[in-house]
Design a protein around this motif. Structure first.
Motif, PDB file in Angstrom:
ATOM      1  N   ASP A  44      45.848 -18.777  95.656  1.00  0.00           N
ATOM      2  CA  ASP A  44      46.215 -17.334  95.327  1.00  0.00           C
ATOM      3  C   ASP A  44      47.410 -17.207  96.696  1.00  0.00           C
ATOM      4  N   GLY A  45      47.283 -17.632  97.553  1.00  0.00           N
ATOM      5  CA  GLY A  45      48.088 -17.674  98.563  1.00  0.00           C
ATOM      6  C   GLY A  45      49.527 -17.318  98.124  1.00  0.00           C
ATOM      7  N   ARG A  46      50.027 -18.301  96.997  1.00  0.00           N
ATOM      8  CA  ARG A  46      51.164 -18.276  96.827  1.00  0.00           C
ATOM      9  C   ARG A  46      51.362 -17.430  95.523  1.00  0.00           C
ATOM     10  N   GLY A  47      50.010 -17.179  95.213  1.00  0.00           N
ATOM     11  CA  GLY A  47      50.704 -16.491  94.078  1.00  0.00           C
ATOM     12  C   GLY A  47      50.457 -16.559  92.591  1.00  0.00           C
ATOM     13  N   LEU A  48      50.286 -18.469  92.602  1.00  0.00           N
ATOM     14  CA  LEU A  48      49.770 -19.029  91.682  1.00  0.00           C
ATOM     15  C   LEU A  48      48.295 -19.265  90.695  1.00  0.00           C
ATOM     16  N   THR A  49      48.126 -19.477  90.021  1.00  0.00           N
ATOM     17  CA  THR A  49      46.793 -19.708  89.433  1.00  0.00           C
ATOM     18  C   THR A  49      46.420 -21.198  88.500  1.00  0.00           C
ATOM     19  N   ALA A  50      45.875 -21.309  88.151  1.00  0.00           N
ATOM     20  CA  ALA A  50      45.234 -22.242  87.603  1.00  0.00           C
ATOM     21  C   ALA A  50      44.264 -22.382  86.686  1.00  0.00           C
ATOM     22  N   ASP A  51      43.940 -22.735  84.990  1.00  0.00           N
ATOM     23  CA  ASP A  51      42.873 -23.002  84.184  1.00  0.00           C
ATOM     24  C   ASP A  51      41.741 -23.144  85.253  1.00  0.00           C
ATOM     25  N   ASP A  59      38.575 -23.873  98.066  1.00  0.00           N
ATOM     26  CA  ASP A  59      39.709 -23.898  99.127  1.00  0.00           C
ATOM     27  C   ASP A  59      41.109 -24.012  98.603  1.00  0.00           C
ATOM     28  N   LEU A  60      41.149 -24.751  97.195  1.00  0.00           N
ATOM     29  CA  LEU A  60      42.467 -24.906  96.130  1.00  0.00           C
ATOM     30  C   LEU A  60      43.353 -23.571  95.344  1.00  0.00           C
ATOM     31  N   LYS A  61      41.502 -22.931  95.316  1.00  0.00           N
ATOM     32  CA  LYS A  61      41.909 -21.220  94.559  1.00  0.00           C
ATOM     33  C   LYS A  61      42.066 -20.626  96.102  1.00  0.00           C
ATOM     34  N   ARG A  62      41.939 -20.360  96.552  1.00  0.00           N
ATOM     35  CA  ARG A  62      42.282 -19.664  97.708  1.00  0.00           C
ATOM     36  C   ARG A  62      43.850 -20.246  98.498  1.00  0.00           C
ATOM     37  N   PHE A  63      44.023 -21.886  98.801  1.00  0.00           N
ATOM     38  CA  PHE A  63      45.357 -22.139  98.267  1.00  0.00           C
ATOM     39  C   PHE A  63      46.111 -21.205  97.693  1.00  0.00           C
ATOM     40  N   ALA A 109      39.191 -44.723 101.319  1.00  0.00           N
ATOM     41  CA  ALA A 109      38.623 -45.348 101.327  1.00  0.00           C
ATOM     42  C   ALA A 109      38.080 -45.398  99.377  1.00  0.00           C
ATOM     43  N   THR A 110      36.804 -44.257  99.141  1.00  0.00           N
ATOM     44  CA  THR A 110      36.509 -43.621  98.242  1.00  0.00           C
ATOM     45  C   THR A 110      37.382 -42.837  97.463  1.00  0.00           C
ATOM     46  N   LEU A 111      36.024 -41.870  96.340  1.00  0.00           N
ATOM     47  CA  LEU A 111      36.785 -40.737  95.458  1.00  0.00           C
ATOM     48  C   LEU A 111      36.118 -40.005  97.115  1.00  0.00           C
ATOM     49  N   ASP A 112      34.697 -39.913  97.159  1.00  0.00           N
ATOM     50  CA  ASP A 112      34.635 -38.733  98.427  1.00  0.00           C
ATOM     51  C   ASP A 112      35.145 -38.582  99.574  1.00  0.00           C
ATOM     52  N   ALA A 113      35.599 -39.257  99.978  1.00  0.00           N
ATOM     53  CA  ALA A 113      36.736 -40.205 101.078  1.00  0.00           C
ATOM     54  C   ALA A 113      38.108 -39.019 100.927  1.00  0.00           C
ATOM     55  N   ARG A 114      38.822 -39.600  99.881  1.00  0.00           N
ATOM     56  CA  ARG A 114      39.258 -38.885  99.085  1.00  0.00           C
ATOM     57  C   ARG A 114      39.854 -36.999  98.984  1.00  0.00           C
ATOM     58  N   ALA A 115      38.519 -36.576  98.152  1.00  0.00           N
ATOM     59  CA  ALA A 115      38.431 -35.133  98.108  1.00  0.00           C
ATOM     60  C   ALA A 115      37.742 -34.512  99.843  1.00  0.00           C
ATOM     61  N   LEU A 116      37.447 -35.221 100.802  1.00  0.00           N
ATOM     62  CA  LEU A 116      37.011 -34.561 101.964  1.00  0.00           C
ATOM     63  C   LEU A 116      38.418 -34.783 102.424  1.00  0.00           C
ATOM     64  N   THR A 117      39.696 -35.761 102.151  1.00  0.00           N
ATOM     65  CA  THR A 117      40.379 -35.672 102.809  1.00  0.00           C
ATOM     66  C   THR A 117      41.604 -34.362 102.177  1.00  0.00           C
ATOM     67  N   MET A 118      41.835 -34.213 100.921  1.00  0.00           N
ATOM     68  CA  MET A 118      41.860 -33.123 100.290  1.00  0.00           C
ATOM     69  C   MET A 118      41.663 -31.740 100.697  1.00  0.00           C
ATOM     70  N   VAL A 119      40.199 -31.788 100.797  1.00  0.00           N
ATOM     71  CA  VAL A 119      39.763 -30.829 101.997  1.00  0.00           C
ATOM     72  C   VAL A 119      40.390 -30.022 103.036  1.00  0.00           C
ATOM     73  N   THR A 120      40.764 -30.943 104.231  1.00  0.00           N
ATOM     74  CA  THR A 120      41.391 -31.308 105.135  1.00  0.00           C
ATOM     75  C   THR A 120      42.407 -30.376 105.376  1.00  0.00           C
ATOM     76  N   ILE A 121      43.007 -31.502 104.182  1.00  0.00           N
ATOM     77  CA  ILE A 121      44.611 -30.986 104.421  1.00  0.00           C
ATOM     78  C   ILE A 121      44.618 -29.437 103.675  1.00  0.00           C
ATOM     79  N   LEU A 122      43.972 -29.325 103.839  1.00  0.00           N
ATOM     80  CA  LEU A 122      43.967 -27.439 102.270  1.00  0.00           C
ATOM     81  C   LEU A 122      43.752 -26.587 103.209  1.00  0.00           C
ATOM     82  N   GLU A 123      42.247 -27.112 104.008  1.00  0.00           N
ATOM     83  CA  GLU A 123      42.354 -26.020 104.889  1.00  0.00           C
ATOM     84  C   GLU A 123      42.576 -25.676 106.977  1.00  0.00           C
ATOM     85  N   PHE A 124      43.556 -27.102 106.341  1.00  0.00           N
ATOM     86  CA  PHE A 124      44.944 -26.902 107.676  1.00  0.00           C
ATOM     87  C   PHE A 124      46.080 -26.537 107.181  1.00  0.00           C
TER      88      PHE A 124
END
Length: 228
Positions: free
Chosen positions: A159-166, A153-157, A200-215
């Motif tokens: 790419d849509g802004r013409g940005l890249t990452a290592d 999801d991060l890569k798509r996010f 509450a947890t690292l897993d929950a934070r990752a899932l929250t970020m996925v939700t934000i990115l996909e939204f």
């Protein structure tokens, strides 16, 4: 008969009594500090210069919090109840009066009350109850499928802004470093950053970020990726 030995458990987290009960707060919209992560800050407002100098002269601790309304122009806007205690690990005075600092996240806290103050900056009574795990590295890894979904999801996010990452560095980063660094640097809204802080947890934070990115990715006709 040889006695069997189980692996030595991790050291217990630092008792809450060693964390300051009264802390100065730095309300900064969109700025997310997480435990064991670091954040560079450019301090230039006189009240926060005073706050940093007082903190450095004492225990080096400040509380990073977010205003509930980023557009609130009041001198002392309402802030969220959950913030992150940070320790100033580096500081440098600049010739133009600014101060450059690096803050390392120590533990999340709950604001119990805000105190009347004579200092130019605000101070609160903080509770660390419920956040003992912040003072220990996570023991449960992020599920592999969730990590792969987050990176995709991060890569798509980007790419849509013409940005890249290592992507090599991202692929090799430990789970906590990956999730917390992305949570802090991605251009999310203040309420989204707060949701990441409160996960509450690292897993929950990752899932929250996925939700934000996909939204954001699902938002139609919006080149910024933000919903209207």
């Amino acid at each position: 008969m040889n006695a069997s030995h189980s692996p030595r458990p991790p050291a217990p987290p630092e008792p809450p009594q060693h964390l300051p009960r009264v802390i100065p707060i730095f309300p900064l919209a969109g700025a997310l500090l997480l435990p064991r992560a670091t954040m560079p800050l450019n301090i230039f407002e006189p009240r926060y210069l005073a706050m940093c100098r007082d903190a450095i002269a004492a225990d080096g601790m400040i509380g990073m919090v977010q205003p509930r309304d980023p557009e609130d122009g009041r001198l002392e806007p309402a802030v969220y109840d959950t913030g992150c205690l940070g320790h100033i690990t580096e500081h440098r005075d600049m010739r133009d009066g600014r101060m450059l600092i690096t803050v390392e996240g120590v533990s999340r806290f709950t604001v119990l009350e805000e105190l009347a103050h004579t200092t130019p900056y605000r101070q609160v009574v903080a509770s660390y109850e419920g956040f003992a795990g912040d003072r220990l590295p996570p023991t449960v890894p992020v599920e592999l499928a969730l990590r792969q979904r987050l990176v995709g999801d991060l890569k798509r996010f980007l790419d849509g802004r013409g940005l890249t990452a290592d992507w090599d560095i991202i692929g090799e980063a430990p789970d906590e470093t990956l999730v917390n660094t992305l949570a802090m640097i991605c251009p999310f809204e203040s309420n989204e950053k707060q949701a990441l802080l409160e996960a509450a947890t690292l897993d929950a934070r990752a899932l929250t970020m996925v939700t934000i990115l996909e939204f954001a990715l699902a938002a139609p006709d919006d080149t910024s990726g933000r919903p209207h």
